[in-house]
Design a protein around this motif. Structure first.
Motif: not given
Length: 855
Positions: A87-89, A99-102, A176-181, A183-193
């Motif tokens: 998580k920290e890394y 955050i990825v653009k709309d 950016y959103d360091l909480s990774l929450q 919906p368009r942050c890279v981590f959430q898009l990765l989870r969705q993908q």
């Protein structure tokens, strides 16, 4: 390799896919065994065949050829859902928080946003970050991925070469959103993908039973169990990954997984390509492909009207969250590029003439390997120089390559033996009458073997190692560089006497070698390193490099014409202290196998890339027992056992990203804009020839940007026709590519070709071991003996039984004929299709359809 061969001994976990190092890299594979022996490291092998590598593993999974992204995507999903992530890394060292653009759309239907069906290209403008100072400045918290933007025609050049006018820039300030929450942050898009890549779906696509997949996913991600950051895993691969129409994206998936787990930049970690030849890495470094110059500088294209336009297009600007810092080392591209032009054209390259930029070719189309042969087949390419390259045997579709050479005016082959290319005109099936109609003039030039010349080789670990001459060339054979030099000098002499349409690049090319007709490779190595063209003084240290002296490293390169350097990443390899490539120091005080005084590793003699990521954000090593680099507070410098891959005086409080070669300064889980032609995240696509439709999106089964060639020779199988068996190709320990079939000892070990066939398939077809069999694809056929084996088993793909066979690549119609009259002497690559990866242009040798029968 991000790391290196010896560093593998430092790992706790190995995933080996797309490679068989026990057989194809036996000397390097000892370090994997060393990790098992000394660290109790675990090894997972995933392969279509049970190989000798698999026999040493803790867990072996048989996979359907071409289903690698489905497997790796499933492991990504498992890691996220079970909180086995660093998580920290992840938050600090990758773009997971960006955050990825709309307007960006994931490929639930097999297509990312921006696809244009007519041109089979993407408008990638939506594949970008949102601009803003924080999450609130980018989009409301409830925002979700939107529909696709308007489409555009794109270009035929491929991802890296698309003119910048077609793409927007990365934003300087990234939301950016360091909480990774968000919906368009890279981590959430990765989870969705990868939410679609469930264990059940992985089983249906890959053929790996669900319980076995879960066992592998659990074992590999166990390095992050309960938040542990000390243990580390590595991934090793070879051409079993690259030789697909989605090969680059397979490697991308592995890189994403390693970033997710925090394994990149660390001893025993990384993503490590196992190069199949002693100098493949060096050939790539030198710009041995059409869209890259030495040191991975991008080639000019027609939109680059002058030097400034070229440099603007290929030089990235920083793109990051406002509070963070980015070294963005590619911002030094003008220094690398101008120094390269000075190495090429010397005094003829001046500031007034844009350092002779207009002498450079402007690449306006795809000139990749398969395209060159297609152009020759169509009559556009009239001749070829083939040195150390057996183009007929290499393929793909060897028969098409043979037919292409029949149409050429001339062929020059530099080799140590006659090969299939130099004797294309008498390949099996060509009659004496047809030979009389082939008007291609073939020149065969006897060259030097590897033991007959000195020079350097760059291995998988990026080590440049100097070698000496062992024996002289026999007879009238000449050194390769002598032949090239003598041809060039005669061509230049013709331009001097007769002129020409554009003689300037030829007449002004530098030729600073002691003996012009016999360039010493030491002279070339010095030229690649670079030298000062004026006195240079470092304003910080007041150290001066005198005019004419070798440069100590690429930090000295200038964009004002006062330095010359043939390849910036090799700068520092041959200094005033001498040939660093010839060093043979065996001291290793850290015990990690770094060996700083053995040879020289690019860049800057650094052994592990991105090693700043081996420390937490405060500069303290994640694992104190495997310390690579660390922040020395009292010295206010980064120090360590390895050369820090970082700005030496960047205080951790500045939050500079450890991935200094990206504009963002962080590892790219999401690859924005022009990074790849086929998507910012990897997606599973079927090989062009597959026995099944894509279970994720049947209406878009294959990689949508892959183009099929359209000559009469280009034929492709489709699901449901007579070709139902998957064929993959591989190499044997006993042979070296297409060369050793001229060596009696190798031929005695493996005297004739064979086809590896599952026991069950052989039984169905009434085939026994040693029976002669015929393998047929949509293009041609191959005849060899049957090797009936239990090493390949039938697979259940979505409830359907699928068979796979394997064939070694080595034999052909040239070489020692101990099997005279017993061997059909056909070439394996007569079978393979003419389709390529849209990023690296590598042909799809590792998964195509055939039928099998008794010959």
């Amino acid at each position: 390799m991000t790391n290196g061969w010896i560093d593998i001994k430092n790992t706790d976990m190995m995933l080996i896919m797309g490679g068989n190092p026990a057989e194809n890299h036996p000397c390097g594979f000892k370090w994997a065994i060393e990790a098992k022996r000394t660290r109790n490291a675990k090894m997972i092998v995933v392969d279509p065949r049970f190989t000798r590598t698999a026999s040493t593993s803790d867990l072996f999974l048989q996979i359907r050829a071409g289903a690698d992204i489905a497997f790796l995507g499933g492991v990504l999903r498992y890691a996220i859902e079970n909180n086995r992530i660093a998580k920290e890394y992840l938050a600090n060292f990758t773009n997971a928080a960006f955050i990825v653009k709309d307007g960006f759309k994931l490929p639930e239907d097999g297509l990312y946003s921006g696809f244009d069906a007519a041109s089979q290209t993407y408008d990638r403008s939506s594949w970008n970050y949102a601009e803003g100072n924080d999450a609130g400045g980018a989009a409301p918290a409830h925002a979700a991925p939107a529909a696709a933007p308007a489409k555009s025609a794109g270009t035929a050049l491929g991802a890296a070469a698309i003119p910048a006018t077609q793409l927007p820039a990365l934003p300087a300030k990234v939301a950016y959103d360091l909480s990774l929450q968000h919906p368009r942050c890279v981590f959430q898009l990765l989870r969705q993908q990868y939410s679609r890549y469930t264990p059940e779906m992985v089983e249906r696509i890959t053929g790996i039973p669900k319980d076995q997949f879960l066992k592998a996913a659990d074992l590999f991600t166990s390095v992050r169990k309960d938040g542990d950051m000390k243990r580390v895993a590595t991934i090793m691969y070879a051409v079993g990954w690259t030789q697909h129409t989605f090969g680059t994206q397979i490697i991308r998936t592995a890189a994403i997984l390693q970033l997710l787990l925090g394994n990149v930049g660390r001893a025993g970690g990384g993503v490590n390509a196992l190069r199949g030849h002693s100098n493949i890495q060096g050939a790539t470094d030198m710009g041995g492909v059409f869209d890259s110059l030495p040191g991975y500088l991008k080639v000019p294209n027609p939109t680059d009207v002058d030097l400034a336009a070229w440099l603007k297009r290929i030089t990235p600007t920083a793109s990051k969250p406002v509070p963070w810092d980015s070294f963005n080392y590619w911002s030094n591209t003008p220094k690398f590029a101008v120094s390269y032009l000075k190495a090429l054209f010397g005094d003829a390259a001046t500031k007034e003439n844009d350092f002779a930029f207009q002498y450079m070719p402007k690449v306006d189309r795809n000139y990749s390997w398969t395209q060159i042969w297609d152009n020759m087949y169509r009559g556009a390419v009239k001749g070829m120089f083939a040195f150390g390259m057996n183009g007929v045997a290499i393929g793909p579709d060897s028969q098409k390559n043979i037919d292409a050479l029949k149409k050429a005016d001339f062929l020059v082959v530099g080799e140590i033996y006659p090969d299939e290319t130099s004797e294309f005109w008498k390949s099996p099936g060509i009659t004496p009458e047809e030979m009389k109609t082939i008007n291609t003039t073939v020149y065969r030039l006897p060259c030097a073997g590897f033991a007959e010349k000195d020079g350097s080789m760059t291995n998988s670990a990026r080590w440049l190692q100097w070698k000496n001459v062992a024996v002289p060339t026999p007879g009238e054979a000449r050194l390769d560089q002598d032949i090239v030099a003598q041809i060039f000098l005669r061509v230049r002499e013709l331009y001097q006497k007769e002129g020409g349409k554009f003689p300037d690049p030829i007449l002004n090319l530098t030729w600073p070698y002691t003996v012009a007709q016999h360039p010493a490779l030491g002279d070339l190595a010095k030229e690649m390193n670079g030298k000062a063209l004026a006195d240079l003084t470092d304003p910080k240290t007041q150290v001066t490099i005198k005019k004419g002296q070798q440069l100590p490293g690429f930090a000295w390169l200038k964009d004002d014409g006062t330095t010359s350097c043939g390849i910036w990443i090799y700068c520092g390899s041959w200094t005033e202290a001498g040939n660093q490539l010839a060093r043979r120091g065996t001291e290793d005080p850290s015990g990690q196998g770094i060996y700083q005084n053995w040879a020289w590793s690019w860049p800057a003699n650094r052994r592990v890339l991105y090693n700043r990521a081996s420390c937490d954000p405060s500069g303290k090593p994640w694992d104190g027992t495997r310390k690579q680099v660390w922040w020395n507070e009292s010295a206010q410098l980064w120090v360590g056992n390895d050369v820090p891959d970082f700005k030496p005086d960047s205080n951790p409080k500045d939050h500079m990203g450890p991935f200094i070669m990206t504009a963002e300064g962080v590892g790219r889980i999401f690859a924005p804009l022009g990074a790849f032609a086929d998507g910012p995240f990897p997606e599973h696509y079927e090989p062009i020839e597959s026995p099944v439709q894509n279970l994720l999106h049947p209406n878009q089964s294959n990689n949508p940007v892959v183009k099929r060639l359209k000559t009469a020779a280009d034929k492709y199988a489709t699901p449901g026709d007579e070709f139902k068996i998957i064929c993959t190709t591989y190499r044997l320990t006993e042979h070296y590519h297409y060369w050793t079939k001229n060596n009696p000892m190798n031929v005695q070990l493996i005297p004739e070709p064979f086809v590896e066939i599952p026991v069950e398939l052989a039984a169905e077809l009434g085939i026994k071991g040693n029976d002669k069999v015929k393998v047929t694809s949509a293009r041609s056929y191959y005849v060899a003996k049957a090797f009936v084996t239990k090493r390949i088993k039938p697979m259940m793909i979505d409830g359907k039984k699928i068979y796979q066979i394997g064939i070694p690549i080595h034999q052909g119609y040239r070489g020692i004929q101990e099997d005279e009259g017993k061997d059909a002497r056909t070439i394996l690559n007569r079978l393979t299709p003419t389709v390529v990866d849209p990023n690296a242009y590598t042909p799809e040798f590792k998964g195509f359809l055939v039928k099998l029968e008794k010959a």
